[in-house]
Design a protein around this motif. Structure first.
Motif: not given
Length: 266
Positions: A43, A68, A113, A115
Motif C-alpha cells: 500500500h 496499491n 501486506d 506499506a
C-alpha cells in the motif's frame, strides 16, 4: 549568482543523502518483494504533493503490479487552487482525525501486506493515522519523510506524535527544512523544493531492487514498457497484462471487506 547551478548542486547533495541509505532501501525492497511474492500488495499512501511519489511508484513506464496506490482526491486535488475543491479544503481535510480509518476501511488488510507512507513533514494527521492503522494490523510501514523538515516541524496531532513514530523504517529525502532550496538575491523566501527529487530517487531505487528480487525469485515483474523499447505490439501486451494483474491483486483486498463486522449506518 547562478541559481540554476545552486539548485543542481543541492540536488547532487540529495543524491548523496539517498546513496547513504542504500541498506535501508534494500530492507524496504525486501519487505515489499515478500509481499508481492505472497500475492498481496504494497500500500502506497501520500496526501498533498506526496501524491506525486505514490503515482511515481505505480502505474507509469518502468513500473509493475504489486503496489496499491491510495490517492484521495479530496486531499490531493490541487489544480483548482481556490473555489470548490480548492487547496484550503484539502489542507484542512489533511488534518481531520478519523479520516485515515475511513480510508482504510475500504480494504481487507493482512499482515502479509506492507506499506509506504509519504509525507515530507511527517506532521499532518491523516498520513500519521494511516501509518498507525497499518501498524495496528501488523503491517510493516516504511515512512518516506524529510528528516530536517520533520525535526523542525510541529505535529498537527494532539499527542505530538509524527509519522516517524509509526514507522518500522524511515527514509529521508535529503531536502532541507522548509523544502525550498534556493535563495534568490533580494527575495526573502527560498524557492525550488527538493523533497520531490529525493522522493523520486528513493521510490525508483526501491522499485529497481524489488524488480531484481522478484526476478531472482523466479517471478519477474510485468513492466509497463514503451513501444520505443519493445515495439508496439509487445507494449500493448505488457500494459494489458500488467493492468489485469493489478485488478486480480486488488480483488483480494476487497473480497472479505467488512466480513464479520456489523452493518454501519449512513
Amino acid at each position: 549568482m547562478d541559481v540554476i547551478k545552486n539548485y543542481l548542486d543541492k540536488c547532487r547533495h540529495i543524491i548523496e543523502v539517498v546513496e547513504k541509505q542504500s541498506e535501508e532501501i534494500r530492507t524496504a525492497a525486501s519487505w515489499f518483494a515478500e509481499t508481492i511474492l505472497a500475492g498481496r500488495m504494497v500500500h502506497v499512501f501520500g496526501s498533498g504533493h506526496s501524491r506525486i511519489m505514490v503515482e511515481e511508484m505505480w502505474p507509469r513506464y518502468g513500473s509493475f503490479p504489486g503496489f496499491n496506490p491510495i490517492v484521495e482526491l479530496s486531499l490531493t486535488f490541487h489544480n483548482l487552487v481556490v473555489g470548490a475543491n480548492g487547496q484550503r479544503q484539502a489542507m484542512f481535510l489533511e488534518n481531520v482525525p478519523g479520516l485515515a480509518e475511513r480510508i482504510l476501511r475500504n480494504f481487507d488488510l493482512s499482515p502479509q501486506d506492507t506499506a509506504l507512507v509519504i509525507s515530507s513533514s511527517g506532521c499532518n494527521v491523516v498520513p500519521i493515522e494511516i501509518a498507525e492503522n497499518f501498524q495496528k494490523k501488523g503491517i510493516k510501514v516504511v515512512a518516506l519523510i524529510t528528516n530536517a523538515h520533520s525535526a523542525g516541524s510541529t505535529s498537527k496531532r494532539k499527542d505530538g506524535k509524527k509519522l516517524s513514530d509509526f514507522a518500522d523504517l524511515i527514509l529521508d529525502t535529503g531536502a532541507p527544512a522548509g523544502d525550498a532550496m534556493v535563495y534568490v538575491p533580494n527575495l526573502d523566501t527560498p524557492v525550488a523544493p527538493g523533497s520531490t527529487v529525493g522522493g523520486a530517487i528513493l521510490v525508483n531505487s526501491i522499485k529497481a531492487e524489488v524488480a531484481r528480487l522478484l526476478t531472482e525469485a523466479g517471478q519477474p515483474p510485468t513492466v509497463l514498457s514503451g513501444a520505443v523499447i519493445v515495439g508496439p505490439e509487445r507494449a500493448v501486451e505488457l500494459f494489458e497484462s500488467a493492468y489485469d494483474q493489478h485488478a486480480h491483486r486488488l480483488a483480494g483486498l476487497y473480497k472479505s471487506v467488512g466480513a464479520g463486522l456489523p452493518v454501519e449506518s449512513c
